[in-house]
Structures are given as C-alpha cells and as structure tokens.
Design an enzyme around this catalytic site. Sequence first.
Site, PDB file in Angstrom:
ATOM      1  N   LYS A  31       7.042  -6.911  14.382  1.00  0.00           N
ATOM      2  CA  LYS A  31       5.578  -6.927  14.282  1.00  0.00           C
ATOM      3  C   LYS A  31       5.171  -7.255  12.848  1.00  0.00           C
ATOM      4  O   LYS A  31       5.338  -6.441  11.943  1.00  0.00           O
ATOM      5  CB  LYS A  31       5.008  -5.552  14.651  1.00  0.00           C
ATOM      6  CG  LYS A  31       3.493  -5.532  14.556  1.00  0.00           C
ATOM      7  CD  LYS A  31       2.974  -4.153  14.217  1.00  0.00           C
ATOM      8  CE  LYS A  31       1.512  -4.136  13.867  1.00  0.00           C
ATOM      9  NZ  LYS A  31       1.048  -5.181  12.974  1.00  0.00           N
TER      10      LYS A  31
ATOM     11  N   GLU B  67      10.317   1.645   3.207  1.00  0.00           N
ATOM     12  CA  GLU B  67      10.115   1.222   1.824  1.00  0.00           C
ATOM     13  C   GLU B  67       8.616   1.200   1.598  1.00  0.00           C
ATOM     14  O   GLU B  67       7.898   0.397   2.179  1.00  0.00           O
ATOM     15  CB  GLU B  67      10.760  -0.157   1.617  1.00  0.00           C
ATOM     16  CG  GLU B  67      11.050  -0.416   0.158  1.00  0.00           C
ATOM     17  CD  GLU B  67       9.812  -0.871  -0.551  1.00  0.00           C
ATOM     18  OE1 GLU B  67       9.139  -0.022  -1.190  1.00  0.00           O
ATOM     19  OE2 GLU B  67       9.494  -2.057  -0.453  1.00  0.00           O
TER      20      GLU B  67
ATOM     21  N   CYS C 248       5.855  -4.506  -4.155  1.00  0.00           N
ATOM     22  CA  CYS C 248       6.217  -3.087  -4.237  1.00  0.00           C
ATOM     23  C   CYS C 248       6.939  -2.808  -5.546  1.00  0.00           C
ATOM     24  O   CYS C 248       6.909  -1.696  -6.058  1.00  0.00           O
ATOM     25  CB  CYS C 248       7.068  -2.680  -3.051  1.00  0.00           C
ATOM     26  SG  CYS C 248       8.287  -3.897  -2.626  1.00  0.00           S
TER      27      CYS C 248
ATOM     28  N   GLU D 297      -0.416   4.096  -7.054  1.00  0.00           N
ATOM     29  CA  GLU D 297      -0.135   2.682  -6.801  1.00  0.00           C
ATOM     30  C   GLU D 297      -1.448   1.943  -6.569  1.00  0.00           C
ATOM     31  O   GLU D 297      -2.247   2.361  -5.733  1.00  0.00           O
ATOM     32  CB  GLU D 297       0.763   2.525  -5.558  1.00  0.00           C
ATOM     33  CG  GLU D 297       1.139   1.081  -5.321  1.00  0.00           C
ATOM     34  CD  GLU D 297       2.018   0.865  -4.087  1.00  0.00           C
ATOM     35  OE1 GLU D 297       1.675   1.393  -3.018  1.00  0.00           O
ATOM     36  OE2 GLU D 297       3.037   0.167  -4.211  1.00  0.00           O
TER      37      GLU D 297
HETATM   38  O1  TXE Z   1      -0.354  -1.302   4.913  1.00  0.00           O
HETATM   39  P1  TXE Z   1       0.050  -0.594   6.274  1.00  0.00           P
HETATM   40  P2  TXE Z   1      -1.603  -2.240   4.591  1.00  0.00           P
HETATM   41  C1  TXE Z   1       0.495  -0.485   0.308  1.00  0.00           C
HETATM   42  C2  TXE Z   1      -0.486  -1.058  -0.669  1.00  0.00           C
HETATM   43  C3  TXE Z   1      -1.599  -1.511   0.203  1.00  0.00           C
HETATM   44  C4  TXE Z   1      -1.605  -0.431   1.250  1.00  0.00           C
HETATM   45  C5  TXE Z   1      -2.235  -0.797   2.545  1.00  0.00           C
HETATM   46  O2  TXE Z   1      -0.908  -0.049  -1.542  1.00  0.00           O
HETATM   47  O3  TXE Z   1      -2.815  -1.591  -0.478  1.00  0.00           O
HETATM   48  O4  TXE Z   1      -0.237  -0.140   1.455  1.00  0.00           O
HETATM   49  O5  TXE Z   1      -1.699  -2.012   3.041  1.00  0.00           O
HETATM   50  C6  TXE Z   1       1.686  -1.621  10.466  1.00  0.00           C
HETATM   51  N1  TXE Z   1       2.391   2.589  13.337  1.00  0.00           N
HETATM   52  N2  TXE Z   1       1.516  -1.461   0.652  1.00  0.00           N
HETATM   53  O6  TXE Z   1      -2.873  -1.760   5.216  1.00  0.00           O
HETATM   54  O7  TXE Z   1      -1.141  -0.175   7.052  1.00  0.00           O
HETATM   55  C7  TXE Z   1       0.746  -2.699  10.008  1.00  0.00           C
HETATM   56  O8  TXE Z   1       0.173  -3.381  11.108  1.00  0.00           O
HETATM   57  C8  TXE Z   1       3.256   1.604  13.006  1.00  0.00           C
HETATM   58  C9  TXE Z   1       2.747  -1.316  -0.030  1.00  0.00           C
HETATM   59  O9  TXE Z   1      -1.210  -3.624   4.925  1.00  0.00           O
HETATM   60  O10 TXE Z   1       1.048   0.422   5.896  1.00  0.00           O
HETATM   61  C10 TXE Z   1       1.641  -3.545   9.154  1.00  0.00           C
HETATM   62  O11 TXE Z   1       2.462  -4.380   9.977  1.00  0.00           O
HETATM   63  N3  TXE Z   1       2.915   0.554  12.230  1.00  0.00           N
HETATM   64  C11 TXE Z   1       3.830  -2.071   0.662  1.00  0.00           C
HETATM   65  C12 TXE Z   1       2.511  -2.506   8.458  1.00  0.00           C
HETATM   66  O12 TXE Z   1       2.423  -1.346   9.287  1.00  0.00           O
HETATM   67  C13 TXE Z   1       1.677   0.499  11.747  1.00  0.00           C
HETATM   68  C14 TXE Z   1       3.478  -3.424   1.153  1.00  0.00           C
HETATM   69  C15 TXE Z   1       2.058  -2.149   7.044  1.00  0.00           C
HETATM   70  O13 TXE Z   1       0.704  -1.780   7.105  1.00  0.00           O
HETATM   71  C16 TXE Z   1       0.731   1.507  12.026  1.00  0.00           C
HETATM   72  C17 TXE Z   1       2.192  -3.436   1.801  1.00  0.00           C
HETATM   73  C18 TXE Z   1       1.135   2.575  12.862  1.00  0.00           C
HETATM   74  N4  TXE Z   1       0.309   3.584  13.173  1.00  0.00           N
HETATM   75  C19 TXE Z   1       1.269  -2.479   1.518  1.00  0.00           C
HETATM   76  N5  TXE Z   1      -0.425   1.193  11.397  1.00  0.00           N
HETATM   77  C20 TXE Z   1       5.114  -2.095  -0.120  1.00  0.00           C
HETATM   78  N6  TXE Z   1       5.968  -1.124   0.138  1.00  0.00           N
HETATM   79  O14 TXE Z   1       5.351  -2.975  -0.892  1.00  0.00           O
HETATM   80  C21 TXE Z   1      -0.207   0.031  10.741  1.00  0.00           C
HETATM   81  N7  TXE Z   1       1.044  -0.392  10.962  1.00  0.00           N
END
Ligand code: TXE
Length: 501
Positions: free
Chosen positions: A176, A251, A285, A385
């Site tokens: 996904k 991660e 990240c 962050e």
């Molecule tokens: O992340 P999400 P988002 C951090 C960064 C960013 C914040 C939000 O600070 O501003 O996270 O980003 C899926 N069950 N990072 O909103 O929501 C979602 O569809 C399972 C750090 O994009 O965590 C997407 O595919 N999955 C990071 C994935 O999770 C679910 C990189 C990440 O989304 C879900 C990106 C659920 N209930 C953002 N809800 C890094 N580690 O570098 C959402 N998703």
Amino acid sequence: MNAVVREYGLFFNGKWRKSEGKRFETRNPATGEVLATFPLATPTEVAAAIKSAKGAFEAWRKTPAPRRGDLLLEAATVMKRRKEELGRVVTSEMGKVIAEGRGDVQEAIDFYTYAAGEGRRMFGETVPSELPNKMCMTVRLPVGPVGLITPWNFPVAIPGWKSGAALIAGCPIVFKPSSLTPLCGAKFVECLDEAGFPPGVVNMLTGSGPVVGDGIVAHPDIRAVSFTGGVDTGKHVYESAAKKMIKVGLELGGKNAIIAMDDANLDLLLDGVLFGAFGTAGQRCTATSRLIVHEKIYDRVVGDLVERASRLKVGNPIDEKTDMGPVASDDQEKKVLEYIAIGKKEGGTLLTGGRKLTGGPFAKGFFIQPTIFAVDRNSRLAQEEIFGPVLSVIKAKDYEDAVAIANSVKYGLSSSIYTNDLRWAFRAMQDLEAGITYVNAPTIGAEVQLPFGGTKETGPTDTREAGTTALEEFTYWKTVYVDYSGRLQKAQIDTARLAGG
Ligand code: TXE
C-alpha cells in the site's frame, strides 16, 4: 495541462482491476497539476488482494531462491531501462529535485540487484551436536504473505527496499503506497509485472489508512508487516500487529543531528549540512534537522551557513538547476509553517528563510524558503521532528555537551560528527544513540548493502531494513536436527555416558 488524466485500478492476482471504490486524485506539489486518479479500495477488495497473495504463497516459497533472484534481477533491469521515466514521476508527484528523483529509483535498482544475490546465499548455520552421528542446522523460512505500508518521501526506494527483501525471502506482498504518491507505486508495480513475477506474488492496493492500512495489518493471513511513516501511525500498527503476534518492521523518523567539532573542515561541514538539511526539502527520515556546533567555531559556522543557505535556488524540481523543490502537500506545508511560527514564539532566532514563497512560479505549489533557526536545546524546534526545510542550530560547550544534546531527543535514527580528531570520531560511534553514525558526512546517504534502522521511538531495534538483516523482517529460523546414528539418542541424558561418566 494533462489532456487525459489516467485512471488507475488496483493490482492483484496478476492484473490491474477496476475498483468499486471512490476515486482520489494525485497532484504535482509544485504546479497543482492532476497527474492521475486512483481508487480507495473497499474492504472486499482488500480481502481479495490478500487472498491472491495467500494463493501464491505455496508456489512462491517452493520456487528455488536463486530463481526468485533471477526475477529480482529482471525487475532491476526493467527499472534501469525505465529509470528516467520513473525518476520524473517521483519528482512530479513528490517534489524532490530531479537528481534526487533519479536517485530514488536507483536505490530500488541497487537493492533489487543486491537482494537477488541473497537468493544464492541466505545462509543458515551448521552447529555441532553434543551426540555422535547427529547434525544440527538452521534454515530460514518465509513467514507467508506480508503487508508493506510505505510513505511518500521515498516513493520508489522504500517500496524497493521492502519488496526486494520480502520477495527474495519467498513472501508474496500486499503493498500500500502513500495516498500522496500512488503513481510512483503504480509505476514501480508495472516494472515488477513486466519482469514476470507470477500472478498473486505482487499486489498493490491504494486507499485510506483505516480501510486499507488497518485492513492489511489486521488480516489473519498477513504474517508480517513492514511500515515506514509517522510515529502515531507506527505505534497503532505495532499494537494491531502485536495482537496477531506477527513480525513488524517500523521506521518512524528522526531528529538527526550533525555535531561540528572545533577542528572540523568547515567547507566539508557546510556542504554536508546544506545537503543533509535541505535535500528533499528536509523530508527524509534521516534529514539533518539539528546542527550542534562547538562554541569555538559557532559564529563562523552560522555566518557562512546562513550566507550559503540563502543562495539556494528554490523552484520547480524538474528543472535541473533547482536546489530545492516544494514540500510534498498542503498538510506538510501547514505543519512546517506551524513549526516556523512555534520557533519564533519560543524565542528562537530566525537566521534565514521562514516564509512561504508565493506568486509567479510559486503560485500553485507548496514552496517554503530554506529556514535556519538558532534555538535553545530544550525548545520544541530542537526536540520535535519537523520533516521540512527547517534546520535548528544549537551551541555546545565541548564534545560531552554536544553528545548530551544529540541524545536528548526521543528519536534515534541517524547521527553525524565532523572532526579530524580520531578520539572524537571513535567515541561518537559508541556514544551517539542512533542506528546510524556518519563521520565527516551528513546524516543522509544510506547504502543498500548495510542495515538501516534506529533505536528509541524511531522503531524497535529487532528489525533492520537493507543489508542481509532485511531478511529478518520476513523470515523465521527453523532448527533442524538430523540423527543418522540409527538408534534413539537422548540429548542431556546420554552425554554423561559418552563422557565416560
Ligand atoms: O504519515 P502516515 P503521513 C512523518 C512526518 C510526516 C508525518 C505524517 O513527520 O509529516 O509522518 O506523514 C498509512 N494503518 N513521516 O501522514 O500517516 C498511510 O496511508 C495502517 C516520517 O504521510 O504515518 C501511508 O501509506 N497504515 C516518515 C503510511 O501509513 C496507515 C515518512 C504513512 O502514513 C494507517 C513519512 C493506519 N491506520 C512521514 N493510517 C519517515 N519515517 O521517514 C495511515 N496509514
């Protein structure tokens, strides 16, 4: 303007399929242009994709690992041929500059090439038995169908890391992508399809976190989940996976620091800080989010840094001359601007940047100036962050003080020290609480043949992506005892007799 916006479906059981779900658009964050539309998969479709992965497991796990490796190499070849196309999609959909867009794809090519070779290794151990004519060994076995949930910031590289490891291990995938970068996900899956993976081995679902993300994690047939994203979502995934007692790789980001010691090569340091802080507009990240500077060189470093940061060219990332593109979405923009306001309110000194760019070429995009604050070590800008082009600079008294500041955050992904003194370099390798430490290089720049992951709230330390350690996420160890003595031998009981006791 796009004359025709392509409507994508879901990919499972070897085919792109129409969905019953509503559709959403994916847009270019620099121009606002609609790039494609994708379905919000329904619970029935989630179940169908998982069923397809389950159906493919038996044959896939029995396919000799070197043959699985051949398919990975073929996928790497397809990605190489389509690298420019994919790199441009990464840049158009996510907003990183085109050189980094190409790098994103290269990372997937590199990992597929590396993981393909693992098909001819995947070493277990042979271990001596305490009894004669008995052999003991360990072999890796695939856990079953797995879920891969990925973010938007490395929209080809991260799916490449996760899927490369899962597929070589013998696990069919249900992937996904983030809803901000489904087109990158679809292009990546097109490459795998073109390489010829059997139907059901590769499956892709787009849609919401609660329906598709939760649906994948909670499904009884999904036997491991690899997730990269935000901390809150990651914790939720961890809890849900724990109920099924399955493996989870998480991660969840960082608050990575570069320590600049007073003997550092300053030109090298500034090159590294600018690339680490403003590459991918700070949305990595491993981005350099803090610069901790020895007080003896503080004024000079800050002066030169601000001068160079203010010269960075912000603009459309598809232009080769652009240094920094937009942030990835309106939510990202809001979040970063909020942090800039917090920095000012908390009494941080805004040294450069701090504004959204508007009008002309910026009118339809999410552009923010490269921003640098001088902050107190306990401030929110020093601790949280931000995930955007905002660097917090903090003054340190000496090495011990710098390490204490570096370790004072809840994350532990990447870290760095610039010094020419071996003593500081070697101590930092031990002292910095992080999964990765760079010496005389910025906090970014991971290579695929080494483990990648963190400690503290970055994620559990028992899994690592990339390197041979990537296999741990998707395999379990089977211990095998072969007794060829022709009689019943009893471990722990017969040993006394054998020793002459
Ligand atoms: O992340 P999400 P988002 C951090 C960064 C960013 C914040 C939000 O600070 O501003 O996270 O980003 C899926 N069950 N990072 O909103 O929501 C979602 O569809 C399972 C750090 O994009 O965590 C997407 O595919 N999955 C990071 C994935 O999770 C679910 C990189 C990440 O989304 C879900 C990106 C659920 N209930 C953002 N809800 C890094 N580690 O570098 C959402 N998703």
